[in-house]
Design a protein around this motif. Structure first.
Motif, PDB file in Angstrom:
ATOM      1  N   HIS A  53       3.023  -2.121   3.552  1.00  0.00           N
ATOM      2  CA  HIS A  53       1.800  -2.309   2.765  1.00  0.00           C
ATOM      3  C   HIS A  53       1.571  -1.135   1.816  1.00  0.00           C
ATOM      4  CE1 HIS A  53      -0.610  -5.783   4.453  1.00  0.00           C
ATOM      5  NE2 HIS A  53       0.462  -5.784   5.230  1.00  0.00           N
ATOM      6  N   MET A  54       1.787   0.076   2.302  1.00  0.00           N
ATOM      7  CA  MET A  54       1.494   1.266   1.505  1.00  0.00           C
ATOM      8  C   MET A  54       2.448   1.431   0.320  1.00  0.00           C
ATOM      9  SD  MET A  54      -1.227   2.671   2.530  1.00  0.00           S
ATOM     10  CE  MET A  54      -1.069   4.170   1.555  1.00  0.00           C
ATOM     11  N   LEU A  55       3.611   0.817   0.370  1.00  0.00           N
ATOM     12  CA  LEU A  55       4.532   0.898  -0.767  1.00  0.00           C
ATOM     13  C   LEU A  55       3.887   0.359  -2.037  1.00  0.00           C
ATOM     14  CD1 LEU A  55       7.923  -0.297   0.825  1.00  0.00           C
ATOM     15  CD2 LEU A  55       7.032   2.040   0.626  1.00  0.00           C
ATOM     16  N   PHE A  56       2.952  -0.580  -1.872  1.00  0.00           N
ATOM     17  CA  PHE A  56       2.303  -1.212  -3.022  1.00  0.00           C
ATOM     18  C   PHE A  56       1.074  -0.442  -3.496  1.00  0.00           C
ATOM     19  CE2 PHE A  56       4.865  -4.437  -1.124  1.00  0.00           C
ATOM     20  CZ  PHE A  56       5.217  -5.316  -2.141  1.00  0.00           C
ATOM     21  N   ARG A  57       0.743   0.665  -2.801  1.00  0.00           N
ATOM     22  CA  ARG A  57      -0.455   1.434  -3.140  1.00  0.00           C
ATOM     23  C   ARG A  57      -0.205   2.475  -4.225  1.00  0.00           C
ATOM     24  NH1 ARG A  57      -5.824   0.261  -2.354  1.00  0.00           N
ATOM     25  NH2 ARG A  57      -5.921  -1.203  -0.611  1.00  0.00           N
ATOM     26  N   GLY A  58       0.991   2.489  -4.778  1.00  0.00           N
ATOM     27  CA  GLY A  58       1.242   3.371  -5.899  1.00  0.00           C
ATOM     28  C   GLY A  58       2.128   4.554  -5.574  1.00  0.00           C
ATOM     29  N   THR A  59       2.618   5.182  -6.638  1.00  0.00           N
ATOM     30  CA  THR A  59       3.498   6.340  -6.570  1.00  0.00           C
ATOM     31  C   THR A  59       2.951   7.376  -7.557  1.00  0.00           C
ATOM     32  OG1 THR A  59       4.994   5.807  -8.404  1.00  0.00           O
ATOM     33  CG2 THR A  59       5.389   4.672  -6.294  1.00  0.00           C
ATOM     34  N   TRP A 110      11.066   5.028  -2.493  1.00  0.00           N
ATOM     35  CA  TRP A 110      11.395   6.425  -2.207  1.00  0.00           C
ATOM     36  C   TRP A 110      10.194   7.357  -2.280  1.00  0.00           C
ATOM     37  CZ3 TRP A 110      15.594   6.228   0.222  1.00  0.00           C
ATOM     38  CH2 TRP A 110      16.699   5.479  -0.202  1.00  0.00           C
ATOM     39  N   ARG A 111       9.197   7.017  -3.105  1.00  0.00           N
ATOM     40  CA  ARG A 111       8.136   7.987  -3.377  1.00  0.00           C
ATOM     41  C   ARG A 111       6.720   7.401  -3.276  1.00  0.00           C
ATOM     42  NH1 ARG A 111      12.708   9.402  -6.067  1.00  0.00           N
ATOM     43  NH2 ARG A 111      12.538   7.645  -7.512  1.00  0.00           N
ATOM     44  N   PRO A 112       6.385   6.688  -2.231  1.00  0.00           N
ATOM     45  CA  PRO A 112       4.999   6.204  -2.081  1.00  0.00           C
ATOM     46  C   PRO A 112       4.042   7.378  -1.891  1.00  0.00           C
ATOM     47  CG  PRO A 112       6.210   5.887  -0.033  1.00  0.00           C
ATOM     48  CD  PRO A 112       7.218   6.355  -1.047  1.00  0.00           C
ATOM     49  N   LYS A 113       2.798   7.200  -2.325  1.00  0.00           N
ATOM     50  CA  LYS A 113       1.853   8.334  -2.337  1.00  0.00           C
ATOM     51  C   LYS A 113       1.279   8.663  -0.960  1.00  0.00           C
ATOM     52  CE  LYS A 113      -0.969   6.975  -5.571  1.00  0.00           C
ATOM     53  NZ  LYS A 113      -2.062   6.941  -6.579  1.00  0.00           N
ATOM     54  N   PHE A 114       0.933   7.667  -0.164  1.00  0.00           N
ATOM     55  CA  PHE A 114       0.256   7.877   1.118  1.00  0.00           C
ATOM     56  C   PHE A 114      -1.027   8.694   0.954  1.00  0.00           C
ATOM     57  CE2 PHE A 114       4.775   7.551   2.783  1.00  0.00           C
ATOM     58  CZ  PHE A 114       4.630   6.242   3.217  1.00  0.00           C
ATOM     59  N   ALA A 115      -1.747   8.454  -0.134  1.00  0.00           N
ATOM     60  CA  ALA A 115      -3.016   9.161  -0.338  1.00  0.00           C
ATOM     61  C   ALA A 115      -4.041   8.694   0.690  1.00  0.00           C
ATOM     62  CB  ALA A 115      -3.530   8.901  -1.753  1.00  0.00           C
ATOM     63  N   ASP A 116      -4.886   9.633   1.143  1.00  0.00           N
ATOM     64  CA  ASP A 116      -5.849   9.322   2.203  1.00  0.00           C
ATOM     65  C   ASP A 116      -6.758   8.159   1.841  1.00  0.00           C
ATOM     66  OD1 ASP A 116      -5.003  11.222   4.054  1.00  0.00           O
ATOM     67  OD2 ASP A 116      -6.224  12.799   3.156  1.00  0.00           O
ATOM     68  N   GLU A 117      -7.250   8.143   0.591  1.00  0.00           N
ATOM     69  CA  GLU A 117      -8.183   7.080   0.203  1.00  0.00           C
ATOM     70  C   GLU A 117      -7.489   5.722   0.156  1.00  0.00           C
ATOM     71  OE1 GLU A 117      -6.837   9.166  -3.647  1.00  0.00           O
ATOM     72  OE2 GLU A 117      -7.324   9.701  -1.578  1.00  0.00           O
ATOM     73  N   ASP A 118      -6.231   5.700  -0.283  1.00  0.00           N
ATOM     74  CA  ASP A 118      -5.482   4.445  -0.310  1.00  0.00           C
ATOM     75  C   ASP A 118      -5.142   3.983   1.097  1.00  0.00           C
ATOM     76  OD1 ASP A 118      -5.421   4.173  -3.099  1.00  0.00           O
ATOM     77  OD2 ASP A 118      -3.712   5.525  -3.261  1.00  0.00           O
ATOM     78  N   LEU A 119      -4.764   4.927   1.957  1.00  0.00           N
ATOM     79  CA  LEU A 119      -4.440   4.584   3.335  1.00  0.00           C
ATOM     80  C   LEU A 119      -5.661   4.026   4.049  1.00  0.00           C
ATOM     81  CD1 LEU A 119      -2.618   4.474   5.799  1.00  0.00           C
ATOM     82  CD2 LEU A 119      -3.052   6.918   6.168  1.00  0.00           C
ATOM     83  N   SER A 120      -6.825   4.604   3.792  1.00  0.00           N
ATOM     84  CA  SER A 120      -8.049   4.120   4.425  1.00  0.00           C
ATOM     85  C   SER A 120      -8.324   2.671   4.063  1.00  0.00           C
ATOM     86  CB  SER A 120      -9.224   5.005   3.999  1.00  0.00           C
ATOM     87  OG  SER A 120     -10.417   4.536   4.562  1.00  0.00           O
TER      88      SER A 120
END
Length: 418
Positions: A53-59, A110-120
């Motif tokens: 899911h997080m792969l689609f949250r941006g890089t 290769w480079r997903p962001k995993f930003a806290d706000e996106d993960l939440s």
């Protein structure tokens, strides 16, 4: 007929496989990563799915909305899926958009962001998905069966994961899991259609990271003890599954198993479909299934029926399985099933997506990429004795776990009584 495929392995261990289809203007492209629910510990259950899911949250290069806009502008869909042993990200685009599509997908992988706000935000989406899934007994029953068949083995866990893990894993933990599993030696890039192999290899080489240690596959023993389980839930139907360990994906008997599964419950003329649905009207959905994994597999069947039909339906299942174990299948069933399997294979190969999936999943799991002629030879070589031997081994009563979901366990228990 399959076109000849080409495979290139980079120094990093990443592999690229392509197959040209000269008659099309599109290309199906997929990135296959060797990580799924079986790669997780109990405390990590659901991280593979959450990462997908997080792969689609941006890089750092592409915002989430920008990714959607890029693929919308190409008239393409971008999708992904998580399985027991792999994750894939894939699309189908016009050939002139392939380079752009790969550039975006590679950055996502290769480079997903995993930003806290996106993960939440994504956590909430996945938690809603888990809740929706828990409310659907026709899906839930298969994970109840997985637990019954495989016990504490990782194959017994649901791919979707556990809500507490999804809710409680911080961004740093998710990034660490990604960093260990999303490594070049654990990745295959596959494409089929109007594609230039050498050009794709150059794209992959320019975008992928350097080699890093790959976590080796470690075979784990499979629990063979059959179990009976029931989950109480307010439902209109009772959802019942029978299942047992099956064949590993490298087992040469997998071709005979495909024939056996077809005859038992894999088609609209199969024994279970005809006896339970067509002749007696006991169910709308009834079918058998088979899956193969690295070290083992699973066979099983599903029936969904109203409370007053559960025992009758299960009596029919018992009779049909006993007939299969005692007598095997008839010669006409064997030939009809062979033709069905070959027909399905050939029809699927008219699709660039199906060919791409075949290439990527086979190479990732180190399975041979057989030509159509080789596949037909394997299927045609299956004998009545091969099918009978498998039926007696895989569907032996002492191996079969039985699970159900419904409102009253006593209805389930009475249906299981001989």
């Amino acid at each position: 007929m399959l076109s000849e495929h080409r495979i290139t392995e980079l120094d990093s261990g990443l592999r690229i496989v392509t197959e040209v289809m000269p008659s099309v203007r599109s290309a199906a492209l997929g990135v296959f990563i060797g990580v799924g629910s079986t790669a997780e510990t109990h405390e990590e259950a659901g991280l593979s799915h959450l990462i997908e899911h997080m792969l689609f949250r941006g890089t750092p290069r592409f915002e989430s909305l920008e990714i959607d806009q890029i693929f919308d502008a190409m008239g393409a869909e971008l999708n992904a899926g998580t399985g027991k042993e792999s994750t894939s990200v894939y699309t189908r685009v016009l050939d002139n958009h392939l380079e752009r599509a790969f550039d975006v997908i590679a950055d996502m992988v290769w480079r997903p962001k995993f930003a806290d706000e996106d993960l939440s935000a994504e956590r909430e989406i996945v938690l809603e998905e888990i809740a929706m899934y828990e409310d659907d007994p026709q899906d839930k029953v298969f994970d109840v069966l997985g637990t019954a068949v495989f016990g504490d083995h990782p194959l017994g866990r649901a791919i979707i994961g556990r809500a507490d893990v999804v809710a409680g894993t911080p961004a740093a933990g998710l990034a660490a899991f990604h960093g260990k599993r999303y490594v070049p030696g654990n990745v295959v890039v596959a494409a089929a259609g109007s594609v230039d192999h050498d050009a794709l290899v150059a794209m992959v080489r320019d975008s992928s990271p350097a080699a890093s240690p790959k976590i080796p596959h470690v075979a784990t023993p499979v629990q063979l003890e059959a179990r009976t389980q029931f989950l109480k839930k307010e439902t209109e139907q009772y959802h019942v599954c029978l299942g047992a360990p099956g064949l590993a994906r490298g087992d040469e008997r997998r071709f005979a198993l495909r024939i056996l599964d077809n005859v038992l419950g894999g088609t609209s003329s199969s024994r279970l479909f005809v006896e339970i649905r067509e002749k007696r009207g006991l169910a709308y959905a009834v079918y058998s299934f088979a899956a193969q994994y690295a070290d083992t597999g699973q066979v099983g069947l599903y029936v969904g029926t109203r409370p007053d039909n559960v025992k009758t339906a299960m009596d029919v299942v018992r009779v049909e399985l006993e007939k299969l174990r005692q007598d095997g299948i008839a010669a006409d069933e064997l030939e009809r099933s062979k033709d069905n399997v070959k027909g399905r294979i050939l029809l699927s190969l008219e699709s660039t997506v199906a060919r791409m999936n075949r290439l990527g999943s086979s190479l990732l799991s180190d399975m041979p990429l057989l030509s159509v002629d080789e596949l037909e030879e394997k299927i045609d070589a299956v004998t009545l004795d091969d099918v009978l031997g498998l039926a007696r081994e895989l569907y032996a009563p002492e191996r079969m776990s039985i699970v159900g979901i419904g409102t009253d366990e006593s209805v389930f228990d009475k249906a299981l009584a001989a």
